[in-house]
Design a protein around this motif. Structure first.
Motif, PDB file in Angstrom:
ATOM      1  N   MET A 114      18.154 -15.513  39.484  1.00 44.67           N
ATOM      2  CA  MET A 114      19.085 -15.542  38.345  1.00 44.67           C
ATOM      3  C   MET A 114      18.374 -15.005  37.100  1.00 44.67           C
ATOM      4  O   MET A 114      17.216 -15.358  36.839  1.00 44.67           O
ATOM      5  CB  MET A 114      19.566 -16.980  38.082  1.00 44.67           C
ATOM      6  CG  MET A 114      20.721 -17.072  37.097  1.00 44.67           C
ATOM      7  SD  MET A 114      21.174 -18.787  36.724  1.00 44.67           S
ATOM      8  CE  MET A 114      21.840 -19.343  38.292  1.00 44.67           C
ATOM      9  N   ASN A 115      19.040 -14.162  36.330  1.00 44.37           N
ATOM     10  CA  ASN A 115      18.475 -13.581  35.122  1.00 44.37           C
ATOM     11  C   ASN A 115      17.993 -14.654  34.159  1.00 44.37           C
ATOM     12  O   ASN A 115      18.663 -15.656  33.928  1.00 44.37           O
ATOM     13  CB  ASN A 115      19.541 -12.704  34.458  1.00 44.37           C
ATOM     14  CG  ASN A 115      19.004 -11.960  33.262  1.00 44.37           C
ATOM     15  OD1 ASN A 115      18.899 -12.534  32.197  1.00 44.37           O
ATOM     16  ND2 ASN A 115      18.665 -10.698  33.458  1.00 44.37           N
ATOM     17  N   LYS A 116      16.796 -14.420  33.576  1.00 36.02           N
ATOM     18  CA  LYS A 116      16.188 -15.422  32.693  1.00 36.02           C
ATOM     19  C   LYS A 116      17.046 -15.685  31.449  1.00 36.02           C
ATOM     20  O   LYS A 116      17.214 -16.829  31.020  1.00 36.02           O
ATOM     21  CB  LYS A 116      14.795 -14.962  32.281  1.00 36.02           C
ATOM     22  CG  LYS A 116      13.962 -16.072  31.640  1.00 36.02           C
ATOM     23  CD  LYS A 116      12.644 -15.551  31.132  1.00 36.02           C
ATOM     24  CE  LYS A 116      11.820 -14.995  32.278  1.00 36.02           C
ATOM     25  NZ  LYS A 116      10.552 -14.399  31.799  1.00 36.02           N
ATOM     26  N   LEU A 117      17.577 -14.634  30.854  1.00 32.53           N
ATOM     27  CA  LEU A 117      18.421 -14.805  29.659  1.00 32.53           C
ATOM     28  C   LEU A 117      19.664 -15.629  29.976  1.00 32.53           C
ATOM     29  O   LEU A 117      20.104 -16.458  29.164  1.00 32.53           O
ATOM     30  CB  LEU A 117      18.820 -13.430  29.105  1.00 32.53           C
ATOM     31  CG  LEU A 117      17.727 -12.637  28.381  1.00 32.53           C
ATOM     32  CD1 LEU A 117      18.242 -11.262  27.987  1.00 32.53           C
ATOM     33  CD2 LEU A 117      17.259 -13.406  27.142  1.00 32.53           C
ATOM     34  N   PHE A 118      20.223 -15.396  31.156  1.00 35.49           N
ATOM     35  CA  PHE A 118      21.407 -16.167  31.558  1.00 35.49           C
ATOM     36  C   PHE A 118      21.059 -17.644  31.736  1.00 35.49           C
ATOM     37  O   PHE A 118      21.825 -18.519  31.353  1.00 35.49           O
ATOM     38  CB  PHE A 118      21.985 -15.589  32.850  1.00 35.49           C
ATOM     39  CG  PHE A 118      23.256 -16.262  33.287  1.00 35.49           C
ATOM     40  CD1 PHE A 118      24.418 -16.168  32.520  1.00 35.49           C
ATOM     41  CD2 PHE A 118      23.290 -17.019  34.453  1.00 35.49           C
ATOM     42  CE1 PHE A 118      25.588 -16.798  32.919  1.00 35.49           C
ATOM     43  CE2 PHE A 118      24.447 -17.656  34.854  1.00 35.49           C
ATOM     44  CZ  PHE A 118      25.605 -17.543  34.084  1.00 35.49           C
ATOM     45  N   ARG A 119      19.847 -17.914  32.292  1.00 38.15           N
ATOM     46  CA  ARG A 119      19.411 -19.294  32.459  1.00 38.15           C
ATOM     47  C   ARG A 119      19.195 -19.973  31.103  1.00 38.15           C
ATOM     48  O   ARG A 119      19.536 -21.146  30.915  1.00 38.15           O
ATOM     49  CB  ARG A 119      18.132 -19.354  33.285  1.00 38.15           C
ATOM     50  CG  ARG A 119      18.364 -19.093  34.779  1.00 38.15           C
ATOM     51  CD  ARG A 119      17.117 -19.378  35.579  1.00 38.15           C
ATOM     52  NE  ARG A 119      16.086 -18.385  35.339  1.00 38.15           N
ATOM     53  CZ  ARG A 119      14.792 -18.557  35.586  1.00 38.15           C
ATOM     54  NH1 ARG A 119      14.369 -19.711  36.053  1.00 38.15           N
ATOM     55  NH2 ARG A 119      13.923 -17.602  35.364  1.00 38.15           N
ATOM     56  N   ILE A 120      18.625 -19.223  30.154  1.00 40.13           N
ATOM     57  CA  ILE A 120      18.432 -19.759  28.788  1.00 40.13           C
ATOM     58  C   ILE A 120      19.783 -20.081  28.161  1.00 40.13           C
ATOM     59  O   ILE A 120      19.958 -21.137  27.512  1.00 40.13           O
ATOM     60  CB  ILE A 120      17.656 -18.742  27.910  1.00 40.13           C
ATOM     61  CG1 ILE A 120      16.219 -18.604  28.416  1.00 40.13           C
ATOM     62  CG2 ILE A 120      17.669 -19.181  26.447  1.00 40.13           C
ATOM     63  CD1 ILE A 120      15.433 -17.473  27.758  1.00 40.13           C
ATOM     64  N   PHE A 121      20.761 -19.182  28.377  1.00 37.69           N
ATOM     65  CA  PHE A 121      22.110 -19.395  27.842  1.00 37.69           C
ATOM     66  C   PHE A 121      22.729 -20.683  28.403  1.00 37.69           C
ATOM     67  O   PHE A 121      23.322 -21.468  27.668  1.00 37.69           O
ATOM     68  CB  PHE A 121      22.986 -18.188  28.176  1.00 37.69           C
ATOM     69  CG  PHE A 121      24.449 -18.395  27.852  1.00 37.69           C
ATOM     70  CD1 PHE A 121      24.899 -18.360  26.543  1.00 37.69           C
ATOM     71  CD2 PHE A 121      25.367 -18.653  28.873  1.00 37.69           C
ATOM     72  CE1 PHE A 121      26.242 -18.578  26.244  1.00 37.69           C
ATOM     73  CE2 PHE A 121      26.705 -18.866  28.593  1.00 37.69           C
ATOM     74  CZ  PHE A 121      27.141 -18.829  27.260  1.00 37.69           C
TER      75      PHE A 121
ATOM     76  N   ASP B 254       5.315 -15.705  31.052  1.00 39.47           N
ATOM     77  CA  ASP B 254       5.625 -14.377  30.525  1.00 39.47           C
ATOM     78  C   ASP B 254       5.089 -14.188  29.104  1.00 39.47           C
ATOM     79  O   ASP B 254       4.577 -13.133  28.747  1.00 39.47           O
ATOM     80  CB  ASP B 254       7.128 -14.119  30.533  1.00 39.47           C
ATOM     81  CG  ASP B 254       7.653 -13.900  31.946  1.00 39.47           C
ATOM     82  OD1 ASP B 254       6.821 -13.740  32.867  1.00 39.47           O
ATOM     83  OD2 ASP B 254       8.889 -13.926  32.137  1.00 39.47           O
ATOM     84  N   LEU B 255       5.206 -15.235  28.291  1.00 40.86           N
ATOM     85  CA  LEU B 255       4.815 -15.123  26.884  1.00 40.86           C
ATOM     86  C   LEU B 255       3.297 -15.156  26.705  1.00 40.86           C
ATOM     87  O   LEU B 255       2.732 -14.389  25.916  1.00 40.86           O
ATOM     88  CB  LEU B 255       5.449 -16.257  26.065  1.00 40.86           C
ATOM     89  CG  LEU B 255       6.931 -16.134  25.695  1.00 40.86           C
ATOM     90  CD1 LEU B 255       7.393 -17.355  24.921  1.00 40.86           C
ATOM     91  CD2 LEU B 255       7.172 -14.880  24.844  1.00 40.86           C
TER      92      LEU B 255
END
Length: 496
Positions: free
Chosen positions: A1-8, A487-488
């Motif tokens: 699952m896309n990371k940005l979608f998970r953050i959302f 990642d960061l």
């Protein structure tokens, strides 16, 4: 699952929880207890307030439907378990056996009358539920006058008009009664009559038997004909209850008074004679007054009981418990103290033992509690001490899931895998174990919520919601935090 979608998804869940919890925050921290108590005012009391004040209370009532309420053990109040006396109902029907339909109908009417009485009494978030087939559980949290609440709940509201058997009453002498006021030789009472007592208040304001009166058994009129009941004051400023009869009742009352001029008519409520006026003339119009040494609250309560109607079956108190507001405050302080100490110890252990990974687990646990409070607010949940216990246990179970994951990750790291591969394998292998453990607990909580009552049900509901949230925070959220951190910061050695 896309990371940005998970953050959302995580931010969306947090926002929904924050929105739900904000109502409880405003209710308990913005409004004072005095303000909150205004929402318990009856419609009649609200009518006397300025429009601005009424609008404010209206908004507060809307707010109250979206908050976490405090249960009986946290804010004090009255707890009662009632049981209908079906044997008495059977006697009234001449010994005829009651069918299942009769029992269900009697229970339905009792519940309806109880709700009408309690709703008009003015208690925030009362709870009236059935327990099994023949018991009724009543919880009145925040009730400031338990004795008055009990009188309203238990008052049968059976109003009867009966003629006084003046000849037999005149023959009664003091030596015919024992020390407790019971008639020794009951044969002096004719078969068509019955012995009742006239009740008056003593100097302490408590109702007590004053004298024995013989009434004719036949009920000339009962409370089923009452259309409206209200409180007024007489010429001396004393409260009295005035009620209007239906057209059929007014017609019957006019016939009764017209054919019995000069006789005494007893007004009997729940077997107690409240007054015995002499009928001077035929009374038409259907307006009747009950006078007595009432306080204003007593007159209001009597009018409320008469409006709600009489119970179709007598009720018995099986269990009764009164929790004082001071004890409730102590329970809140003790519960919060236990929750804080327990959480600090658990979070501290995770931080010390698992280092930075423990910090990630701590974030998940705090988020778990925040989302849980938000969902409970959306459900307008009533929180009790057992509910707080369920929340504390949720903290333990949330940490338990993370411990399983972290130990799996450690195993993978020791086998020589990379950090990313170890995290991936750790979550994959731990998932089945965590799911199985949580599912078995969910099954147990489901059984408790279905067959338990009161504190047990509150514990089960809180814990079951906490377990579902735990699956989200301990697996979904912590995994996301790991991915973001790697990642960061380009982590080369995992702090675990």
């Amino acid at each position: 699952m896309n990371k940005l979608f998970r953050i959302f998804i995580v931010l969306l869940v947090i926002a929904i929880a924050a929105w739900g919890f904000s109502y409880s925050y405003i209710w308990y921290f913005k409004y004072t207890k005095k303000d909150r108590d205004l929402t318990n005012l009856t419609a009649a009391q609200l009518a006397n307030l300025p429009e601005k004040e009424r609008n404010k209370i209206k908004e507060m009532k809307k707010l109250r439907s979206r908050i976490i309420n405090l249960g009986l053990d946290l804010q004090g109040g009255l707890y009662m378990v009632l049981q209908p006396d079906y044997e008495e109902l059977k006697k009234r029907r001449g010994g005829q056996e009651l069918s299942q339909a009769d029992v269900k109908d009697a229970m339905r009417r009792v519940m309806e009358i109880l709700r009408n009485r309690i709703d008009k009494f003015g208690v925030s978030e009362p709870s009236i539920t059935t327990q099994g087939e023949d018991r009724i559980v009543i919880e009145l949290p925040g009730s400031k006058d338990p004795d008055r609440a009990k009188n309203i709940v238990m008052g049968r509201g059976l109003l009867e008009f009966k003629l006084v058997d003046e000849d037999t009453t005149a023959k009664l002498r003091r030596d015919m009664f024992d020390e407790d006021g019971n008639l020794i030789d009951k044969s002096v009472i004719p078969k068509t009559s019955e012995l009742r007592y006239y009740w008056e208040k003593n100097k302490y304001g408590i109702l007590e038997k004053k004298r024995a009166i013989v009434l004719y058994k036949k009920t000339l009129l009962d409370g089923s004909y009452i259309k409206r009941a209200q409180v007024q004051t007489d010429q001396f400023g004393k409260p009295e209850v005035v009620f209007s009869l239906s057209s059929e009742g007014a017609k019957k009352f006019a016939e009764i008074t017209g054919s019995n001029v000069g006789k005494m008519l007893a007004i009997v409520l729940d077997g107690k004679i409240l007054s015995m006026p002499v009928i001077r003339e035929r009374i038409s119009g259907g307006n009747v007054r009950i006078t007595g040494n009432f306080t204003m609250n007593e007159a209001k309560d009597l009018a409320l009981i008469l409006r709600a109607g009489a119970f179709p079956v007598p009720l018995e108190i099986v269990e009764e418990r009164t929790v004082g507001p001071t004890l409730g405050e102590d329970s809140i302080k003790s519960g919060i103290k236990a929750a804080i100490i327990g959480s600090i110890l658990v979070l501290g252990f995770m931080l010390l033992y698992y280092k930075l990974s423990g910090f990630i687990a701590d974030i998940a646990v705090i988020l778990n509690m925040f989302i849980l409070l938000g969902i409970l607010a959306w459900l307008n949940f009533t929180l009790t001490l057992s509910g707080i216990a369920g929340m504390i246990l949720t903290v333990g179970m949330a940490v338990d899931a993370n411990v399983i994951i972290f130990e799996r990750i450690k195993e993978e790291l020791r086998s020589g895998k990379t950090i990313a591969a170890s995290i991936q394998a750790g979550y994959d292998k731990a998932f089945r174990t965590i799911l199985d453990a949580n599912m078995t607990t969910l099954i147990a909580t489901f059984v408790l919520s279905q067959f338990g009552s009161g504190p047990i049900k509150g514990f089960a509901v809180t814990l079951s919601i906490g377990i579902v949230i735990n699956m989200f925070t301990s697996i979904f959220v912590t995994r996301l935090l790991y991915d973001i951190g790697i990642d960061l910061f380009k982590v080369k050695k995992l702090s675990i």
